[in-house]
Scaffold this active site. Structure first.
Site, short mmCIF file in Angstrom:
data_model
loop_
_atom_site.label_atom_id
_atom_site.label_comp_id
_atom_site.label_asym_id
_atom_site.label_seq_id
_atom_site.Cartn_x
_atom_site.Cartn_y
_atom_site.Cartn_z
N ASP A 15 16.54 -0.57 9.58
CA ASP A 15 16.09 0.53 8.71
C ASP A 15 15.70 1.82 9.45
O ASP A 15 14.66 2.41 9.15
CB ASP A 15 14.89 0.07 7.86
CG ASP A 15 15.25 -1.05 6.88
OD1 ASP A 15 16.40 -1.52 6.91
OD2 ASP A 15 14.36 -1.45 6.10
N LYS A 115 20.47 -3.67 2.14
CA LYS A 115 19.53 -4.59 1.50
C LYS A 115 18.68 -3.85 0.48
O LYS A 115 18.51 -2.63 0.57
CB LYS A 115 18.65 -5.27 2.55
CG LYS A 115 17.81 -4.33 3.37
CD LYS A 115 17.11 -5.09 4.49
CE LYS A 115 16.17 -4.23 5.28
NZ LYS A 115 15.06 -3.65 4.52
N CYS A 164 9.55 -4.74 7.70
CA CYS A 164 10.94 -5.22 7.76
C CYS A 164 11.34 -5.75 9.13
O CYS A 164 12.12 -6.70 9.22
CB CYS A 164 11.88 -4.11 7.29
SG CYS A 164 11.63 -3.69 5.53
#
Ligand SMILES: [Zn+2]
Length: 216
Positions: A15, A115, A164
């Protein structure tokens, strides 16, 4: 031998997107500080296998505070029997904030796992979505992708260290990979949680290393 040079090791970049940078919709503390080092690591081609995850939400995603009238950002609710933090809207599909960071040379990248695309389920980990309405965590397919390439060890970096990155490293370990977090190439949403993050990783046998181990 430098472990990162093994053909069985993969780098997972989690990310690294403008919305998670300072000034972005869901800024991580000093998130932009990892960009030069990550760019250098990718350019050095230390890993045979490189995968990035990309948070990729539809408008009105269940994790967005706007989808829950009367709630405040970062408030925690119960969703499908599990805790769910309500985030400011971020990484909306197709917006500049959801792009892979433009100041990084991504040409070494082999695959991107998007995702959080299911409007009803959040996804912190690159391996499995969060719990959905049926009480299970659906796979993203990443574990199979890595195994079919002969990978048995992963190095996880990116954002956010306490969400994450943590969940991705934990899932990697749970799914049978030797797992490591590149501490210097990750940043948290809130640094106050760093000690707890470190303790959680260590308790699960996840390595905490700095990217300097790949130098030379
Ligand atoms: Zn998200």
């Amino acid at each position: 031998m430098n472990p990162a040079l093994s053909p069985h090791a993969a780098l997972i970049v989690v990310d690294v997107q403008p919305d998670f940078m300072p000034g972005g919709a869901l800024a991580c503390h000093e998130g932009d500080a990892i960009v030069p080092g990550l760019d250098a690591l990718l350019r050095a081609r230390r890993f045979r296998h490189v995968v990035a995850t990309q948070d990729w939400h539809p408008h009105g995603h269940v994790s967005f505070v706007d989808a829950h009238p009367g709630r405040a950002p970062f408030e925690q609710i119960t969703l499908y029997g599990q805790p769910q933090t309500l985030w400011p809207a971020h990484c909306v599909q197709g917006t500049p904030g959801a792009a892979l960071h433009p100041d990084i040379d991504w040409s070494a990248l082999d695959a991107v796992i998007r995702k959080g695309s299911d409007s009803a389920v959040d996804s912190y980990s690159g391996f499995r979505e969060n719990h959905g309405p049926h009480g299970v965590r659906p796979s993203t397919g990443l574990a199979g992708w890595l195994r079919e390439r002969g990978v048995d060890e992963v190095f996880v970096c990116g954002l956010a260290r306490d969400v994450c990155v943590l969940w991705t490293a934990q899932d990697a370990a749970d799914l049978g990979f030797r797992a490591n977090v590149l501490w210097d190439l990750s940043r948290p949403v809130t640094p106050a949680g760093d000690a707890a993050t470190r303790a959680t990783l260590q308790a699960q046998g996840i390595g905490i290393v700095d990217s300097t181990v790949f130098a030379g």
